[in-house]
Scaffold this motif. Structure first.
Motif, PDB file in Angstrom:
ATOM      1  N   ASN A 225       0.387 -10.156  -2.264  1.00  0.00           N
ATOM      2  CA  ASN A 225       0.072  -9.294  -1.119  1.00  0.00           C
ATOM      3  C   ASN A 225       1.330  -9.187  -0.271  1.00  0.00           C
ATOM      4  O   ASN A 225       1.628 -10.064   0.535  1.00  0.00           O
ATOM      5  N   THR A 226       2.116  -8.135  -0.464  1.00  0.00           N
ATOM      6  CA  THR A 226       3.417  -8.012   0.182  1.00  0.00           C
ATOM      7  C   THR A 226       3.341  -7.198   1.469  1.00  0.00           C
ATOM      8  O   THR A 226       2.370  -6.490   1.718  1.00  0.00           O
ATOM      9  N   ASN A 227       4.394  -7.269   2.250  1.00  0.00           N
ATOM     10  CA  ASN A 227       4.415  -6.588   3.545  1.00  0.00           C
ATOM     11  C   ASN A 227       4.374  -5.069   3.424  1.00  0.00           C
ATOM     12  O   ASN A 227       3.929  -4.386   4.348  1.00  0.00           O
ATOM     13  N   ASP A 228       4.845  -4.531   2.310  1.00  0.00           N
ATOM     14  CA  ASP A 228       4.839  -3.076   2.154  1.00  0.00           C
ATOM     15  C   ASP A 228       3.519  -2.554   1.610  1.00  0.00           C
ATOM     16  O   ASP A 228       3.381  -1.355   1.354  1.00  0.00           O
ATOM     17  N   GLY A 229       2.539  -3.438   1.423  1.00  0.00           N
ATOM     18  CA  GLY A 229       1.211  -3.008   1.007  1.00  0.00           C
ATOM     19  C   GLY A 229       0.882  -3.223  -0.452  1.00  0.00           C
ATOM     20  O   GLY A 229      -0.254  -2.999  -0.872  1.00  0.00           O
TER      21      GLY A 229
END
Length: 259
Positions: free
Chosen positions: A44-48
């Motif tokens: 689950n990364t910061n860019d979605g």
């Protein structure tokens, strides 16, 4: 291998599980009780970008690319991370033939190649729906270890073939028989499929029934026989949707030329 023994119906059910909020060590079971494996990583990364990695056997991994949360299950980040950053720009890029790729798609590339590099002795099965299909298509087009891809099952994503450069198209050609790309011609999201050659993987046009737009996109028009095989239109049929997409691309090109 677990994935080799699944029916079309069960593969669709497995793809639907990409929307679950999994935790490491969770057991992944289909509704009929078939064990797919155990979750070993949740991304689950910061860019979605979101994905789930499942260990399905000693030599088998299952990778679920998560799609858009959508109107029914979304939160305030749905529009910023998923629709505004990825889905809408990709749709615009396809219509205008401008190869602009959102950062989340490159994040998908990095995570797929990292997974393959760290697991050289394992075969990988990939599932993706909607935004998950977009990310999976692009990750496969940039795959550095194509021999480790066993198969990919992609559902209801737009055709990003038009955004690829020559090298990326060579990779997807190499992987063509391993990728099954399912689209419902009544689903407005499945944009840009003009024929069966200019696609990522083997295009499977579903013999679907009409539903409401949201349900249509969420496999609502899919039909199966009593052997759980998905009903597919014959290859010789050019779908009504392909004709509409061709007109959209022509109008977009004409509008671009007039500006």
């Amino acid at each position: 291998m677990v994935n080799d023994n699944l029916t079309d119906w069960q593969r669709m059910q497995l793809a639907q599980l990409e929307y679950n909020d999994w935790q490491v060590n969770d057991d992944v079971l289909l509704p009929d009780g078939i064990m797919i494996g155990t979750v070993i990583k949740v991304i689950n990364t910061n860019d979605g970008f979101r994905a789930t990695i499942i260990k399905s056997g000693p030599h088998e991994l299952t990778l679920l690319f998560r799609g858009s949360s959508g109107v029914r299950h979304g939160d305030p980040t749905t529009w910023t991370n998923e629709w505004l950053r990825v889905n809408l720009p990709v749709g615009d890029a396809i219509l205008n033939q401008v190869p602009e790729v959102p950062g989340e798609m490159w994040t998908a590339v990095n995570h797929l190649n990292e997974l393959l590099e760290q697991n050289p002795g394992r075969k990988v099965f990939i599932y993706g729906h909607s935004l998950g299909s977009i990310n999976a298509q692009f990750a496969l087009a940039n795959c550095r270890y194509p021999q480790q891809i066993q198969r990919a099952y992609l559902y209801e994503g737009p055709n990003i073939y038009w955004l690829l450069d020559n090298q990326q198209r060579k990779i997807v050609l190499q992987l063509r028989t391993k990728i099954f790309n399912y689209i419902d011609p009544l689903d407005v999201i499945a944009l840009g499929y003009l024929d069966r050659q200019h696609t990522i993987g083997l295009l499977q046009v579903v013999d679907s029934i009409m539903s409401n737009p949201v349900n249509q996109h969420m496999w609502g028009g899919y039909q199966f026989d009593n052997q759980q095989r998905l009903k597919i239109l014959p290859e010789g049929i050019l779908s009504r949707r392909a004709i509409i997409d061709q007109r959209l691309l022509q109008h977009a090109a004409q509008f671009k030329g007039e500006r």
